[in-house]
Design a protein around this motif. Structure first.
Motif, mmCIF file in Angstrom:
data_model
loop_
_atom_site.group_PDB
_atom_site.id
_atom_site.type_symbol
_atom_site.label_atom_id
_atom_site.label_comp_id
_atom_site.label_asym_id
_atom_site.label_seq_id
_atom_site.Cartn_x
_atom_site.Cartn_y
_atom_site.Cartn_z
ATOM 1 N N PHE A 259 0.825 -1.203 0.000
ATOM 2 C CA PHE A 259 0.000 0.000 0.000
ATOM 3 C C PHE A 259 0.857 1.248 0.000
ATOM 4 O O PHE A 259 2.034 1.220 0.388
ATOM 5 N N LEU A 260 0.235 2.336 -0.433
ATOM 6 C CA LEU A 260 0.834 3.664 -0.400
ATOM 7 C C LEU A 260 -0.271 4.638 -0.009
ATOM 8 O O LEU A 260 -1.259 4.788 -0.722
ATOM 9 N N VAL A 261 -0.104 5.268 1.149
ATOM 10 C CA VAL A 261 -1.117 6.142 1.731
ATOM 11 C C VAL A 261 -0.542 7.548 1.837
ATOM 12 O O VAL A 261 0.651 7.719 2.107
ATOM 13 N N GLY A 262 -1.399 8.550 1.673
ATOM 14 C CA GLY A 262 -0.961 9.937 1.778
ATOM 15 C C GLY A 262 -0.872 10.427 3.212
ATOM 16 O O GLY A 262 -1.204 11.580 3.501
ATOM 17 N N GLY A 263 -0.446 9.590 4.115
ATOM 18 C CA GLY A 263 -0.307 9.914 5.529
ATOM 19 C C GLY A 263 0.155 8.671 6.256
ATOM 20 O O GLY A 263 0.246 7.589 5.667
ATOM 21 N N VAL A 264 0.440 8.811 7.531
ATOM 22 C CA VAL A 264 0.901 7.664 8.315
ATOM 23 C C VAL A 264 -0.315 6.927 8.873
ATOM 24 O O VAL A 264 -1.054 7.464 9.701
ATOM 25 N N ALA A 265 -0.533 5.714 8.387
ATOM 26 C CA ALA A 265 -1.645 4.885 8.860
ATOM 27 C C ALA A 265 -1.265 4.298 10.217
ATOM 28 O O ALA A 265 -0.297 3.545 10.328
ATOM 29 N N GLU A 266 -2.025 4.639 11.244
ATOM 30 C CA GLU A 266 -1.606 4.302 12.599
ATOM 31 C C GLU A 266 -1.634 2.802 12.880
ATOM 32 O O GLU A 266 -0.883 2.327 13.736
ATOM 33 N N ASN A 267 -2.459 2.046 12.194
ATOM 34 C CA ASN A 267 -2.434 0.596 12.390
ATOM 35 C C ASN A 267 -1.113 -0.009 11.949
ATOM 36 O O ASN A 267 -0.686 -1.044 12.470
ATOM 37 N N PHE A 268 -0.469 0.634 10.994
ATOM 38 C CA PHE A 268 0.793 0.114 10.468
ATOM 39 C C PHE A 268 1.996 0.901 10.978
ATOM 40 O O PHE A 268 3.128 0.404 10.920
ATOM 41 N N GLY A 269 1.783 2.142 11.409
ATOM 42 C CA GLY A 269 2.887 2.983 11.836
ATOM 43 C C GLY A 269 3.737 3.491 10.692
ATOM 44 O O GLY A 269 4.861 3.949 10.891
ATOM 45 N N THR A 270 3.201 3.442 9.482
ATOM 46 C CA THR A 270 3.937 3.867 8.301
ATOM 47 C C THR A 270 2.938 4.265 7.224
ATOM 48 O O THR A 270 1.731 4.033 7.354
ATOM 49 N N SER A 271 3.446 4.862 6.153
ATOM 50 C CA SER A 271 2.592 5.277 5.047
ATOM 51 C C SER A 271 2.704 4.347 3.839
ATOM 52 O O SER A 271 2.067 4.595 2.820
ATOM 53 N N TYR A 272 3.502 3.300 3.961
ATOM 54 C CA TYR A 272 3.703 2.418 2.807
ATOM 55 C C TYR A 272 4.096 1.017 3.258
ATOM 56 O O TYR A 272 4.540 0.796 4.386
ATOM 57 N N ARG A 273 3.927 0.102 2.354
ATOM 58 C CA ARG A 273 4.488 -1.238 2.505
ATOM 59 C C ARG A 273 4.582 -1.863 1.116
ATOM 60 O O ARG A 273 3.696 -1.655 0.278
ATOM 61 N N VAL A 274 5.626 -2.609 0.893
ATOM 62 C CA VAL A 274 5.750 -3.380 -0.344
ATOM 63 C C VAL A 274 5.849 -4.842 0.033
ATOM 64 O O VAL A 274 6.798 -5.265 0.695
ATOM 65 N N ASN A 275 4.850 -5.613 -0.342
ATOM 66 C CA ASN A 275 4.840 -7.056 -0.101
ATOM 67 C C ASN A 275 5.220 -7.743 -1.406
ATOM 68 O O ASN A 275 4.472 -7.680 -2.388
ATOM 69 N N PRO A 276 6.351 -8.406 -1.464
ATOM 70 C CA PRO A 276 6.841 -8.922 -2.748
ATOM 71 C C PRO A 276 6.100 -10.149 -3.259
ATOM 72 O O PRO A 276 6.289 -10.535 -4.415
ATOM 73 N N ASP A 277 5.251 -10.759 -2.435
ATOM 74 C CA ASP A 277 4.694 -12.054 -2.805
ATOM 75 C C ASP A 277 3.196 -12.063 -3.101
ATOM 76 O O ASP A 277 2.632 -13.126 -3.345
ATOM 77 N N THR A 278 2.553 -10.912 -3.060
ATOM 78 C CA THR A 278 1.109 -10.873 -3.298
ATOM 79 C C THR A 278 0.775 -9.787 -4.312
ATOM 80 O O THR A 278 1.560 -8.877 -4.573
ATOM 81 N N ARG A 279 -0.429 -9.870 -4.876
ATOM 82 C CA ARG A 279 -0.813 -8.972 -5.964
ATOM 83 C C ARG A 279 -1.497 -7.679 -5.528
ATOM 84 O O ARG A 279 -1.325 -6.649 -6.183
ATOM 85 N N PRO A 280 -2.316 -7.644 -4.470
ATOM 86 C CA PRO A 280 -3.036 -6.400 -4.179
ATOM 87 C C PRO A 280 -2.091 -5.254 -3.827
ATOM 88 O O PRO A 280 -1.239 -5.391 -2.957
ATOM 89 N N PHE A 281 -2.252 -4.133 -4.518
ATOM 90 C CA PHE A 281 -1.515 -2.915 -4.197
ATOM 91 C C PHE A 281 -2.533 -1.793 -4.066
ATOM 92 O O PHE A 281 -3.141 -1.363 -5.034
ATOM 93 N N ILE A 282 -2.710 -1.328 -2.834
ATOM 94 C CA ILE A 282 -3.720 -0.319 -2.501
ATOM 95 C C ILE A 282 -3.042 1.036 -2.441
ATOM 96 O O ILE A 282 -2.076 1.217 -1.694
ATOM 97 N N LEU A 283 -3.530 1.985 -3.219
ATOM 98 C CA LEU A 283 -2.861 3.274 -3.210
ATOM 99 C C LEU A 283 -3.836 4.423 -3.398
ATOM 100 O O LEU A 283 -4.898 4.285 -4.002
ATOM 101 N N GLU A 284 -3.437 5.525 -2.810
ATOM 102 C CA GLU A 284 -4.210 6.760 -2.886
ATOM 103 C C GLU A 284 -3.974 7.402 -4.246
ATOM 104 O O GLU A 284 -2.827 7.613 -4.644
#
Length: 481
Positions: A147-172
């Motif tokens: 995912f790529l979010v335009g702010g820090v998502a508090e559940n993750f403590g970050t604004s992004y993540r890259v998961n190399p093994d799955t297809r869903p990519f959620i972005l703003e």
């Protein structure tokens, strides 16, 4: 679906402190690249995130930051001709690209891009959708999101993540322009498989002449959806209806309308919102969200609708929304002491301000709401929405307006006149005053605050660190009494 191994490159980001640019920096670093970046200034939360990633922040802009020359430069959309680093890049023919193009080329190929777009609610809705996928992945690992979010998502403590093994990519998906050399919206680079469209209103008055141009941008986005795709679109907006009218894929409306594919019923407002979600008239889920405001319930419904349509089970959706922890700078409590609550909320448009104040009324019934506003966004700094701003702020019990941010950069005939806003509010019976900056506001406001007051700080920027200065001023005064 692992990535093909990539060659380690030195990539430099000009304007690295922008929310999406800082996130991209982290994503590229996670790919193994050597990252540097520069900016004119920094403030939380992205400055904190860069520090946590050990990515050096070079200040101010200087062509020396490009010596030795990087392999590639990413130019942020806030960077214009005349910037010393950009001029050096052009003179030396160092390869460069935009943030949005880099995201597509490096991260979205062979993915399933799930894009959240709209004038309001993008960041919160994107964070909700990412968290729904994260919770669903506990049962089915295929849903583990990038995912790529335009702010820090508090559940993750970050604004992004890259998961190399799955297809869903959620972005703003941002409708603002891409770069000095690409004046089209960033979201046109993302080619979504599924899309959320929350609202369409006139915004970004610095790059769009009128509402018609804004709608054209969203129509072009809709036209990128493949026939196998899906669009989840808000149900109470004629502008949204117009933008999705010629889609080649299914369009599913969401909201309160009985005719909508995804309908909210039995909505119960409060500090925690509760409602039932129907899918084509049939019960899907009973949702509970620890956030106030009808607008946040709509954001959650959009995320739930897209997730359910992509195969995520209702139980995971219910659990994710029940445990959702919001986003930094979205109704974020910055201080709660001496019976006074100070809340930070990202404010870029009169509609967003109106919905924030409505949400606070629901969350804190009977309490005095003090709105402290910095006209900082390109839209709020202009007079095109002057009356709308008055109407939105009239919902507060008291208003403090700061000077227009960098007012000299706005032509006088287009510039918001804060004095007129203050005068109009006072005439309506809403006490209002104009103070120049964070220091003056903190000094003047703190002595007037009483136990039970709720202060909403409304700005889309650093606002002179008022989020720290005002609580500190309150604490100093209370310690003397």
């Amino acid at each position: 679906m692992p990535y093909t191994e990539v060659r380690r490159r030195h990539i430099h980001l000009i304007g690295i402190c922008g929310t999406a640019m800082a996130s991209l920096a982290g994503m590229l670093q996670a790919q193994g690249h050597h990252i540097t970046g520069s900016d004119a200034g920094a403030y939380p939360p992205m400055s904190d995130q860069l520090a946590a990633m050990d990515i050096p922040l070079l200040q101010p802009f200087d062509e020396a930051h490009l010596n030795p020359a990087p392999d590639l430069v990413v130019v942020g959309n806030a960077i214009s001709r005349g910037n010393p680093e950009l001029e050096y890049v052009l003179d030396q023919r160092i390869p460069f690209c935009s943030m949005a193009a880099m995201i597509h080329d490096e991260f979205l190929r062979a993915r399933e891009p799930l894009v959240v777009s709209g004038t309001h609610g993008k960041t919160t809705t994107t964070s909700m959708l990412a968290w729904i996928y994260e919770v669903a992945a506990r049962i089915d690992p295929r849903f583990a999101p990038s995912f790529l979010v335009g702010g820090v998502a508090e559940n993750f403590g970050t604004s992004y993540r890259v998961n190399p093994d799955t297809r869903p990519f959620i972005l703003e998906g941002d409708e603002y322009d891409t770069a000095f050399f690409d004046k089209g919206p960033k979201f046109l680079h993302y080619f979504p498989d599924a899309l959320i469209l929350t609202h369409v209103e006139f915004d970004h008055a610095d790059i769009y002449a009128d509402l018609a141009q804004v709608k054209t941008a969203f129509k072009r986005l809709v036209n990128l959806l493949p026939r196998r795709g899906r669009i989840v679109a808000f149900d109470r907006s004629a502008n949204v209806t117009e933008c999705v009218a010629r889609a080649f894929c299914p369009v599913e409306r969401y909201g309160f309308e009985p005719s909508s594919h995804w309908q909210i019923v039995n909505f119960q407002p409060g500090a925690t919102s509760r409602w039932t979600l129907l899918q084509q008239g049939q019960h899907l889920a009973d949702l509970e969200l620890p956030m106030a405001g009808e607008h946040n319930a709509l954001n959650a419904t959009a995320a739930a609708a897209l997730a359910a349509g992509q195969g995520i089970n209702p139980a995971s959706i219910e659990e994710a929304l029940r445990t959702f922890r919001s986003v930094k700078r979205r109704l974020e409590i910055r201080s709660e002491a001496h019976g006074i609550i100070v809340i930070d909320d990202f404010a870029h448009h009169p509609t967003a301000i109106r919905e924030t104040l409505r949400a606070l009324r629901g969350a804190y019934p009977g309490r005095r709401i003090v709105a402290v506003v910095e006209p900082r966004s390109a839209t709020l700094r202009r007079n095109v929405f002057e009356q709308d701003l008055v109407d939105s702020l009239s919902a507060a019990n008291e208003v403090v307006l700061a000077a227009v941010f960098k007012q000299e950069s706005i032509p006088a005939e287009e510039r918001l006149e804060p004095q007129r806003v203050v005068a109009a509010l006072n005439q309506l019976g809403t006490p209002a005053q104009l103070l120049p900056d964070a220091d003056a506001i903190s000094a003047a406001l703190a002595p007037t605050l009483q136990q039970g007051d709720v202060v909403a700080i409304l700005s889309n920027g650093g606002f002179g660190n008022i989020y720290i200065k005002l609580p500190a001023a309150i604490a100093r005064l209370r310690s003397k009494s």
